[in-house]
Write a protein that holds these residues in place. Structure first.
Motif, PDB file in Angstrom:
ATOM      1  N   VAL A 105       8.147  -1.898  -5.813  1.00 44.71           N
ATOM      2  CA  VAL A 105       6.722  -1.874  -6.180  1.00 44.71           C
ATOM      3  C   VAL A 105       6.525  -1.180  -7.528  1.00 44.71           C
ATOM      4  N   ARG A 106       7.173  -0.053  -7.694  1.00 50.30           N
ATOM      5  CA  ARG A 106       6.999   0.701  -8.937  1.00 50.30           C
ATOM      6  C   ARG A 106       7.589  -0.038 -10.130  1.00 50.30           C
ATOM      7  N   ALA A 107       8.699  -0.732  -9.928  1.00 53.32           N
ATOM      8  CA  ALA A 107       9.279  -1.513 -11.029  1.00 53.32           C
ATOM      9  C   ALA A 107       8.328  -2.625 -11.449  1.00 53.32           C
ATOM     10  N   ALA A 108       7.693  -3.279 -10.478  1.00 58.11           N
ATOM     11  CA  ALA A 108       6.731  -4.339 -10.797  1.00 58.11           C
ATOM     12  C   ALA A 108       5.507  -3.780 -11.504  1.00 58.11           C
ATOM     13  N   ALA A 109       5.065  -2.600 -11.080  1.00 58.28           N
ATOM     14  CA  ALA A 109       3.916  -1.975 -11.745  1.00 58.28           C
ATOM     15  C   ALA A 109       4.251  -1.659 -13.203  1.00 58.28           C
ATOM     16  N   ALA A 110       5.433  -1.094 -13.438  1.00 57.64           N
ATOM     17  CA  ALA A 110       5.833  -0.765 -14.808  1.00 57.64           C
ATOM     18  C   ALA A 110       5.938  -2.021 -15.659  1.00 57.64           C
ATOM     19  N   GLU A 111       6.504  -3.080 -15.091  1.00 51.89           N
ATOM     20  CA  GLU A 111       6.651  -4.336 -15.827  1.00 51.89           C
ATOM     21  C   GLU A 111       5.301  -4.932 -16.193  1.00 51.89           C
ATOM     22  N   ALA A 136       6.001 -10.377  -2.445  1.00 55.73           N
ATOM     23  CA  ALA A 136       4.834  -9.594  -2.050  1.00 55.73           C
ATOM     24  C   ALA A 136       4.888  -8.192  -2.651  1.00 55.73           C
ATOM     25  N   LEU A 137       6.070  -7.587  -2.672  1.00 54.98           N
ATOM     26  CA  LEU A 137       6.215  -6.263  -3.287  1.00 54.98           C
ATOM     27  C   LEU A 137       5.869  -6.321  -4.772  1.00 54.98           C
ATOM     28  N   ALA A 138       6.305  -7.387  -5.447  1.00 55.06           N
ATOM     29  CA  ALA A 138       6.002  -7.535  -6.868  1.00 55.06           C
ATOM     30  C   ALA A 138       4.500  -7.693  -7.092  1.00 55.06           C
ATOM     31  N   LEU A 139       3.847  -8.474  -6.237  1.00 55.83           N
ATOM     32  CA  LEU A 139       2.392  -8.646  -6.349  1.00 55.83           C
ATOM     33  C   LEU A 139       1.679  -7.314  -6.126  1.00 55.83           C
ATOM     34  N   THR A 140       2.139  -6.545  -5.168  1.00 56.47           N
ATOM     35  CA  THR A 140       1.561  -5.223  -4.922  1.00 56.47           C
ATOM     36  C   THR A 140       1.638  -4.362  -6.166  1.00 56.47           C
ATOM     37  N   GLY A 141       2.796  -4.332  -6.800  1.00 57.52           N
ATOM     38  CA  GLY A 141       2.950  -3.524  -8.005  1.00 57.52           C
ATOM     39  C   GLY A 141       2.078  -3.993  -9.149  1.00 57.52           C
ATOM     40  N   ARG A 142       1.849  -5.292  -9.231  1.00 60.09           N
ATOM     41  CA  ARG A 142       1.044  -5.831 -10.335  1.00 60.09           C
ATOM     42  C   ARG A 142      -0.445  -5.591 -10.142  1.00 60.09           C
ATOM     43  N   LYS A 143      -0.932  -5.654  -8.888  1.00 64.35           N
ATOM     44  CA  LYS A 143      -2.374  -5.732  -8.691  1.00 64.35           C
ATOM     45  C   LYS A 143      -3.002  -4.647  -7.820  1.00 64.35           C
ATOM     46  N   ALA A 144      -2.268  -4.121  -6.841  1.00 64.12           N
ATOM     47  CA  ALA A 144      -2.905  -3.286  -5.820  1.00 64.12           C
ATOM     48  C   ALA A 144      -3.011  -1.827  -6.250  1.00 64.12           C
ATOM     49  N   ASP A 145      -3.991  -1.146  -5.687  1.00 62.98           N
ATOM     50  CA  ASP A 145      -4.154   0.296  -5.909  1.00 62.98           C
ATOM     51  C   ASP A 145      -3.240   1.099  -4.994  1.00 62.98           C
ATOM     52  N   GLY A 146      -2.794   0.479  -3.900  1.00 66.66           N
ATOM     53  CA  GLY A 146      -1.919   1.154  -2.967  1.00 66.66           C
ATOM     54  C   GLY A 146      -0.988   0.171  -2.300  1.00 66.66           C
TER      55      GLY A 146
END
Length: 333
Positions: free
Chosen positions: A185-191, A157-167
């Motif tokens: 979350v931030r690692a998933a967003a960067a990836e 869920a944390l990975a999905l948050t980083g990939r897709k969510a605004d918050g």
């Protein structure tokens, strides 16, 4: 740091509106509510009254889910409120706990939640989206804006948050766990090629201002039970000693025996007798204003952009006023 107020939409709705007005006067920027159609009144109806009674407060559910309403209905509802009152809504969303389970349904899969995040945002902002294989667009939306913030605990869920969510909505205020989850979350967003700093981080937890720590703990112990309900899902999925989930999150639920949703999110919940004082202290903000300020500064240093106060206890007004008088100004300096 921004501040939000989280309430349940218990009747009368006029009281919910009044507390939200009080929060705006005290410097809160966001007004959130639970969203379970059986347990409480329909929040989107109440949001219309809150928005009409306030000037700048942003409102939204903490959290809705992709299964209670069809996605185009959710998007159209947000878009209607935005058209009436300006873009003053935020869509907090998750898999669905109380709303789905009370109705006898299973929470949504993460795959479906990810699809819903994209579709609801696109539709509410006037773009075409695919809903159950059907391309849709809401033609009357003009200049719509709907940030979608996802609630999460587990690694997927944390990975999905980083990939897709605004918050990112994290429903606990433990600094150690906050740091661990924000990094995930931030690692998933960067990836995913996103700017990690673009994901707003919102920590939500009960806050009780006062010197009687024992009383404050009893008023907020329900929160450990609510979080434990989500943690039990993680343990069943990943195991009790999985390296994917911190033991600091899972160890306290060993004494848990079921959960009664009729007391969900309420002081005195009998399903929370397994929650020790240590967990209440870690997950919540208790004590005099100075204790709140110290912990909030630590959370801010970890990258938390907003603290949302769960205000379900016997000191609702005094907590809002104490935050407005002493705590919010200290975090604004």
């Amino acid at each position: 740091m921004d501040f939000g107020l989280v309430l349940q939409t218990d009747p009368p709705a006029s009281r919910v509106v009044g507390l939200m007005k009080r929060a705006e006067r005290n410097g809160f920027t966001h007004g959130w509510t639970f969203d379970s159609a059986v347990l409480w009144q329909e929040p989107f109806v109440v949001y219309s009254q809150i928005l009409a009674a306030t000037t700048t407060l942003k409102v939204g559910p903490m959290v809705t889910n992709p299964g209670t309403r069809t996605w185009e209905v959710t998007a159209s509802t947000f878009a209607t409120l935005n058209d009436m009152f300006g873009n003053r809504t935020v869509c907090g969303i998750g898999r669905g706990d109380s709303a789905m389970r009370v109705a006898g349904r299973r929470p949504n899969t993460l795959a479906r939640l990810g699809e819903a995040i994209d579709a609801i945002r696109d539709l509410a902002e006037g773009r075409e989206a695919e809903v159950d294989g059907q391309p849709l667009r809401i033609p009357w939306v003009k200049d719509g804006r709907l940030p979608v913030w996802m609630a999460a605990y587990g690694p997927k869920a944390l990975a999905l948050t980083g990939r897709k969510a605004d918050g990112f909505i994290l429903q606990l205020a433990d600094p150690y766990l906050t740091e661990w989850m924000v990094k995930a979350v931030r690692a998933a967003a960067a990836e995913a090629g996103r700017d990690p700093a673009s994901v707003t981080v919102c920590v939500a937890a009960p806050a009780y201002v006062g010197d009687d720590l024992a009383h404050a703990r009893e008023q907020c112990r329900w929160f450990g039970g609510m979080v434990g309900n989500h943690v039990a899902d993680l343990v069943s999925r990943y195991g009790e000693h999985s390296s994917l989930v911190p033991e600091a999150l899972t160890s306290y639920i060993k004494g848990r025996h079921g959960y009664d949703y009729s007391h969900h999110g309420r002081a005195g919940n009998p399903s929370t007798d397994f929650v020790p004082d240590e967990i209440v202290d870690r997950f919540c903000l208790l004590g005099p204003p100075e204790a709140h300020i110290e912990k909030l500064r630590a959370l801010r240093d970890l990258g938390v952009d907003q603290f949302a106060v769960y205000d379900m206890h016997d000191a609702q007004e005094t907590t809002i006023d104490a935050y407005g008088a002493e705590i919010i100004p200290a975090l604004s300096r």
